[in-house]
Design a protein around this motif. Structure first.
Motif, PDB file in Angstrom:
ATOM      1  N   THR A   5     -19.091 -24.257  56.623  1.00  0.00           N
ATOM      2  CA  THR A   5     -19.590 -24.757  57.901  1.00  0.00           C
ATOM      3  C   THR A   5     -20.415 -23.726  58.653  1.00  0.00           C
ATOM      4  OG1 THR A   5     -17.657 -24.021  59.115  1.00  0.00           O
ATOM      5  CG2 THR A   5     -17.578 -26.237  58.180  1.00  0.00           C
ATOM      6  N   GLY A   6     -20.186 -22.452  58.380  1.00  0.00           N
ATOM      7  CA  GLY A   6     -20.870 -21.418  59.150  1.00  0.00           C
ATOM      8  C   GLY A   6     -20.274 -21.247  60.528  1.00  0.00           C
ATOM      9  N   ASP A   7     -19.167 -21.943  60.796  1.00  0.00           N
ATOM     10  CA  ASP A   7     -18.512 -21.887  62.106  1.00  0.00           C
ATOM     11  C   ASP A   7     -17.409 -20.836  62.063  1.00  0.00           C
ATOM     12  OD1 ASP A   7     -17.389 -22.301  64.561  1.00  0.00           O
ATOM     13  OD2 ASP A   7     -16.765 -24.367  64.192  1.00  0.00           O
ATOM     14  N   PRO A   8     -17.531 -19.732  62.830  1.00  0.00           N
ATOM     15  CA  PRO A   8     -16.515 -18.689  62.788  1.00  0.00           C
ATOM     16  C   PRO A   8     -15.240 -19.066  63.534  1.00  0.00           C
ATOM     17  CG  PRO A   8     -18.190 -18.105  64.370  1.00  0.00           C
ATOM     18  CD  PRO A   8     -18.645 -19.374  63.695  1.00  0.00           C
ATOM     19  N   HIS A   9     -15.257 -20.165  64.253  1.00  0.00           N
ATOM     20  CA  HIS A   9     -14.103 -20.551  65.053  1.00  0.00           C
ATOM     21  C   HIS A   9     -13.476 -21.804  64.466  1.00  0.00           C
ATOM     22  CE1 HIS A   9     -15.774 -17.644  67.701  1.00  0.00           C
ATOM     23  NE2 HIS A   9     -16.865 -18.361  67.829  1.00  0.00           N
ATOM     24  N   PRO A  10     -12.263 -21.686  63.918  1.00  0.00           N
ATOM     25  CA  PRO A  10     -11.641 -22.878  63.332  1.00  0.00           C
ATOM     26  C   PRO A  10     -11.377 -23.923  64.394  1.00  0.00           C
ATOM     27  CG  PRO A  10     -10.098 -21.047  63.410  1.00  0.00           C
ATOM     28  CD  PRO A  10     -11.423 -20.523  63.859  1.00  0.00           C
ATOM     29  N   ALA A 151      -9.063 -21.048  80.038  1.00  0.00           N
ATOM     30  CA  ALA A 151      -9.467 -19.645  79.888  1.00  0.00           C
ATOM     31  C   ALA A 151      -9.840 -19.340  78.442  1.00  0.00           C
ATOM     32  CB  ALA A 151      -8.341 -18.722  80.353  1.00  0.00           C
ATOM     33  N   VAL A 152      -9.070 -19.865  77.499  1.00  0.00           N
ATOM     34  CA  VAL A 152      -9.373 -19.640  76.084  1.00  0.00           C
ATOM     35  C   VAL A 152     -10.681 -20.321  75.713  1.00  0.00           C
ATOM     36  CG1 VAL A 152      -8.619 -20.202  73.738  1.00  0.00           C
ATOM     37  CG2 VAL A 152      -6.996 -19.255  75.379  1.00  0.00           C
ATOM     38  N   LEU A 153     -10.855 -21.566  76.133  1.00  0.00           N
ATOM     39  CA  LEU A 153     -12.054 -22.311  75.754  1.00  0.00           C
ATOM     40  C   LEU A 153     -13.321 -21.758  76.397  1.00  0.00           C
ATOM     41  CD1 LEU A 153     -10.713 -25.958  75.710  1.00  0.00           C
ATOM     42  CD2 LEU A 153     -11.190 -24.457  73.781  1.00  0.00           C
ATOM     43  N   SER A 154     -13.191 -21.178  77.586  1.00  0.00           N
ATOM     44  CA  SER A 154     -14.378 -20.605  78.223  1.00  0.00           C
ATOM     45  C   SER A 154     -14.572 -19.142  77.847  1.00  0.00           C
ATOM     46  CB  SER A 154     -14.283 -20.748  79.745  1.00  0.00           C
ATOM     47  OG  SER A 154     -13.226 -19.953  80.244  1.00  0.00           O
ATOM     48  N   ASP A 155     -13.691 -18.623  76.985  1.00  0.00           N
ATOM     49  CA  ASP A 155     -13.771 -17.234  76.522  1.00  0.00           C
ATOM     50  C   ASP A 155     -13.796 -16.264  77.707  1.00  0.00           C
ATOM     51  OD1 ASP A 155     -13.800 -15.275  74.569  1.00  0.00           O
ATOM     52  OD2 ASP A 155     -15.977 -15.258  74.407  1.00  0.00           O
ATOM     53  N   LEU A 157     -11.947 -13.799  78.530  1.00  0.00           N
ATOM     54  CA  LEU A 157     -11.757 -12.379  78.221  1.00  0.00           C
ATOM     55  C   LEU A 157     -12.845 -11.823  77.311  1.00  0.00           C
ATOM     56  CD1 LEU A 157      -7.892 -12.351  77.715  1.00  0.00           C
ATOM     57  CD2 LEU A 157      -9.182 -11.558  79.697  1.00  0.00           C
ATOM     58  N   GLY A 158     -13.742 -12.673  76.844  1.00  0.00           N
ATOM     59  CA  GLY A 158     -14.859 -12.225  76.013  1.00  0.00           C
ATOM     60  C   GLY A 158     -14.482 -11.895  74.584  1.00  0.00           C
ATOM     61  N   VAL A 159     -13.348 -12.373  74.110  1.00  0.00           N
ATOM     62  CA  VAL A 159     -12.894 -12.059  72.753  1.00  0.00           C
ATOM     63  C   VAL A 159     -13.844 -12.627  71.717  1.00  0.00           C
ATOM     64  CG1 VAL A 159     -11.023 -12.420  71.080  1.00  0.00           C
ATOM     65  CG2 VAL A 159     -10.501 -11.876  73.465  1.00  0.00           C
ATOM     66  N   ARG A 160     -14.208 -13.896  71.870  1.00  0.00           N
ATOM     67  CA  ARG A 160     -15.118 -14.518  70.893  1.00  0.00           C
ATOM     68  C   ARG A 160     -16.495 -13.874  70.927  1.00  0.00           C
ATOM     69  NH1 ARG A 160     -14.094 -20.818  71.791  1.00  0.00           N
ATOM     70  NH2 ARG A 160     -13.125 -20.105  73.676  1.00  0.00           N
ATOM     71  N   ARG A 161     -16.982 -13.539  72.114  1.00  0.00           N
ATOM     72  CA  ARG A 161     -18.296 -12.902  72.222  1.00  0.00           C
ATOM     73  C   ARG A 161     -18.291 -11.559  71.491  1.00  0.00           C
ATOM     74  NH1 ARG A 161     -19.231  -9.299  75.780  1.00  0.00           N
ATOM     75  NH2 ARG A 161     -17.722 -10.111  77.262  1.00  0.00           N
ATOM     76  N   ARG A 162     -17.239 -10.765  71.692  1.00  0.00           N
ATOM     77  CA  ARG A 162     -17.165  -9.468  71.010  1.00  0.00           C
ATOM     78  C   ARG A 162     -17.054  -9.652  69.503  1.00  0.00           C
ATOM     79  NH1 ARG A 162     -14.115  -8.307  75.587  1.00  0.00           N
ATOM     80  NH2 ARG A 162     -12.117  -8.599  74.530  1.00  0.00           N
ATOM     81  N   ARG A 163     -16.300 -10.670  69.052  1.00  0.00           N
ATOM     82  CA  ARG A 163     -16.172 -10.925  67.625  1.00  0.00           C
ATOM     83  C   ARG A 163     -17.516 -11.329  67.047  1.00  0.00           C
ATOM     84  NH1 ARG A 163     -12.568 -15.535  66.779  1.00  0.00           N
ATOM     85  NH2 ARG A 163     -11.042 -14.214  67.790  1.00  0.00           N
ATOM     86  N   ARG A 164     -18.256 -12.182  67.753  1.00  0.00           N
ATOM     87  CA  ARG A 164     -19.591 -12.583  67.258  1.00  0.00           C
ATOM     88  C   ARG A 164     -20.519 -11.383  67.186  1.00  0.00           C
ATOM     89  NH1 ARG A 164     -18.863 -17.279  70.377  1.00  0.00           N
ATOM     90  NH2 ARG A 164     -19.844 -16.295  72.155  1.00  0.00           N
ATOM     91  N   ASN A 165     -20.477 -10.513  68.179  1.00  0.00           N
ATOM     92  CA  ASN A 165     -21.343  -9.334  68.177  1.00  0.00           C
ATOM     93  C   ASN A 165     -20.992  -8.394  67.025  1.00  0.00           C
ATOM     94  OD1 ASN A 165     -22.678 -10.268  70.416  1.00  0.00           O
ATOM     95  ND2 ASN A 165     -21.528  -8.998  71.857  1.00  0.00           N
ATOM     96  N   ARG A 166     -19.700  -8.310  66.704  1.00  0.00           N
ATOM     97  CA  ARG A 166     -19.257  -7.456  65.606  1.00  0.00           C
ATOM     98  C   ARG A 166     -19.693  -8.021  64.263  1.00  0.00           C
ATOM     99  NH1 ARG A 166     -14.079  -6.896  67.519  1.00  0.00           N
ATOM    100  NH2 ARG A 166     -13.447  -8.628  66.216  1.00  0.00           N
ATOM    101  N   GLU A 167     -19.682  -9.359  64.143  1.00  0.00           N
ATOM    102  CA  GLU A 167     -20.026 -10.001  62.864  1.00  0.00           C
ATOM    103  C   GLU A 167     -21.529 -10.067  62.619  1.00  0.00           C
ATOM    104  OE1 GLU A 167     -18.122 -13.780  63.066  1.00  0.00           O
ATOM    105  OE2 GLU A 167     -16.118 -12.951  62.683  1.00  0.00           O
TER     106      GLU A 167
END
Length: 171
Positions: A5-10, A151-155, A157-167
């Motif tokens: 899928t190319g989707d990093p978020h299950p 809070a999780v869905l709107s990210d 804490l920026g966790v998903r953004r940091r993970r995307r930047n790392r990947e």
């Protein structure tokens, strides 16, 4: 990354992407924040009643609560926390989504209503008063779970953004 899928978020509903999008969208304003709004209003009214005068803590059902805090301190705490929650809810709905502030407000409300429920239950009778505040504490837990989901869905804490930047490979 989900295979193929190319989707990093299950997604929660892998078999049906449309259902997954519905599940993962933030709750609409009304159902989530109205509960928080009413709980904050109940807290504000409780504080206003204590600050209005009279000797409410002279009643036998308040004897345990009175051992830990004065009537004025309890009323002021309730009024200040309720005002802060109402301001945060206004900010969250009008200016910028701030679900972490809502989670903190729900946690404060949960502690407040739990303290009242325990205080009234230990001073029983009347035991039903403690049950009422216990129900309000349970409503705060429910509202906090919805705020935490936002809070999780709107990210927040920026966790998903940091993970995307790392990947992403460095350009």
């Amino acid at each position: 990354m989900r295979p193929g899928t190319g989707d990093p978020h299950p997604r929660l509903a892998l078999a049906n992407p449309a259902a997954g999008r519905l599940i993962e969208r933030p709750f609409p304003y009304g159902p989530t924040r109205w509960t928080e709004l009413w709980l904050a209003c109940v807290m504000a009214l409780f504080g206003a009643c204590l600050l209005a005068g009279g000797d409410t803590f002279a009643l036998p059902s308040y004897r345990v609560i009175k051992a830990f805090a004065s009537e004025d301190a309890t009323g002021a705490a309730a009024a200040v926390v309720a005002a802060a929650r109402l301001a945060a809810l206004w900010h969250d709905g009008r200016i910028r989504a701030a679900p972490l502030v809502r989670v903190a407000g729900c946690a404060g409300g949960f502690l407040f209503y739990t303290a009242l429920a325990v205080g009234f239950a230990l001073a029983a009778p009347p035991f039903p008063t403690g049950l009422i505040y216990g129900a309000l504490a349970a409503a705060e837990l429910h509202a906090s779970s919805r705020a935490a989901r936002d809070a999780v869905l709107s990210d927040s804490l920026g966790v998903r953004r940091r993970r995307r930047n790392r990947e992403q490979p460095a350009a």
